[in-house]
Design an enzyme around this catalytic site. Sequence first.
Site, PDB file in Angstrom:
ATOM      1  N   ASP A 105      59.920  50.053  18.916  1.00 62.88           N
ATOM      2  CA  ASP A 105      58.729  48.749  19.522  1.00 62.88           C
ATOM      3  C   ASP A 105      58.508  48.461  20.464  1.00 62.88           C
ATOM      4  OD1 ASP A 105      57.929  45.793  18.950  1.00 62.88           O
ATOM      5  OD2 ASP A 105      59.677  45.332  19.908  1.00 62.88           O
ATOM      6  N   HIS A 142      48.429  33.266  21.536  1.00 66.30           N
ATOM      7  CA  HIS A 142      49.109  34.350  21.776  1.00 66.30           C
ATOM      8  C   HIS A 142      47.997  35.470  22.022  1.00 66.30           C
ATOM      9  CE1 HIS A 142      52.692  37.316  21.747  1.00 66.30           C
ATOM     10  NE2 HIS A 142      51.527  38.548  20.719  1.00 66.30           N
ATOM     11  N   GLU A 143      47.035  35.364  21.341  1.00 65.65           N
ATOM     12  CA  GLU A 143      46.653  37.044  22.033  1.00 65.65           C
ATOM     13  C   GLU A 143      45.423  36.378  22.270  1.00 65.65           C
ATOM     14  OE1 GLU A 143      47.270  39.608  20.063  1.00 65.65           O
ATOM     15  OE2 GLU A 143      48.662  38.913  18.549  1.00 65.65           O
ATOM     16  N   HIS A 172      58.229  43.314  21.869  1.00 65.29           N
ATOM     17  CA  HIS A 172      58.739  41.751  20.636  1.00 65.29           C
ATOM     18  C   HIS A 172      59.496  41.806  20.600  1.00 65.29           C
ATOM     19  CE1 HIS A 172      54.693  44.096  19.381  1.00 65.29           C
ATOM     20  NE2 HIS A 172      54.453  43.223  19.899  1.00 65.29           N
ATOM     21  N   HIS A 215      47.688  37.031  26.461  1.00 63.07           N
ATOM     22  CA  HIS A 215      47.993  38.647  26.119  1.00 63.07           C
ATOM     23  C   HIS A 215      46.232  38.732  27.143  1.00 63.07           C
ATOM     24  CE1 HIS A 215      50.953  40.164  24.731  1.00 63.07           C
ATOM     25  NE2 HIS A 215      50.295  40.349  23.273  1.00 63.07           N
ATOM     26  N   TYR A 255      52.706  47.527  29.606  1.00 60.47           N
ATOM     27  CA  TYR A 255      53.335  47.118  27.720  1.00 60.47           C
ATOM     28  C   TYR A 255      54.157  48.228  27.274  1.00 60.47           C
ATOM     29  CZ  TYR A 255      52.716  44.488  23.322  1.00 60.47           C
ATOM     30  OH  TYR A 255      53.028  43.912  22.243  1.00 60.47           O
ATOM     31  N   GLU A 298      54.831  39.852  26.515  1.00 62.38           N
ATOM     32  CA  GLU A 298      55.042  39.687  25.648  1.00 62.38           C
ATOM     33  C   GLU A 298      55.273  38.186  25.560  1.00 62.38           C
ATOM     34  OE1 GLU A 298      54.705  39.764  21.661  1.00 62.38           O
ATOM     35  OE2 GLU A 298      52.802  41.047  22.256  1.00 62.38           O
TER      36      GLU A 298
END
Length: 282
Positions: free
Chosen positions: A172, A81-82, A177, A85, A96, A105
């Site tokens: 958020d 996931h990271e 997210h 990005h 974002y 996301e």
Amino acid sequence: NNTWTPLAVSAHYNAGEVYNYFYKTHGRNSIDGKGGTIQSFINFSQSYSGAFWTNNTIYYGNGNVNQGYYEFAKGLDISAHEISHGVIDATAGLEYDAESGAVNESFADIFAVMVDRDDWTLGEDVIVQGHPIRPSGAERNMANPGQGLPKDSFRLGWQPNHVNQEYKGLNDGGGVHWNSGIPNHAFYQFVQGLIPMAGNEEGAKKIAEKVYYHALQYYLTRQAGFSELRAAIEQSCADLYPGNQDVRLQAGLAFDKVGIKSGAEPGGGIFDIKPSELSVNP
């Protein structure tokens, strides 16, 4: 002295698995596409329950079992996931914030479950099972974004699975997210719709992941929201599978199921341009 820190080994190994996925599946050489270094920092904080991507680096917190989390470097889908990005930053550069942030996301989640592809959940390997902070045992579930939790219980892991449940507030980052559950579920539905044609779920995933990467690489721009995502995916289906209209049909049906309508119809404007004619997105 051949003495190794287990968390460092996990972070390094997982980064290698993610590198291999993008290289073997999409022909992408590292995050920047040019063989750039993937840098990971472990022990970001002895109590930080999370991981994040910034300044070309992944930072892993050590969690806190009393708060429901183990060390984040242990999770392959967390690493995927990271690092994804970073790939998103290097391609579409999705902002974002609000819907474009939720699409950002979602792509990170999609590639995470394609790397760790034995289920549709994320974060299950770093969550203390049975802990009340994540009663479902997973951070997110693309097959079931609500995870059987009370509606709007965002803090427990609930996500909307349809635009009629989309969060419209300022928390958020505008729901980056939380609202990612909507396009996440569209991807899941796309894969399910492709199974009869592909023969099994794995074959369907191979089609869907190619389509989504193509859209990220060639069509999505910084402020793309849900409707632009749909248009980009449908056009990517046409690009990659011009002789098979069912692929595009299943993509459209998947977006219909989560209430995402196309605000930019393929066949006009940018969609008249072939990907090979497009300049690199700055």
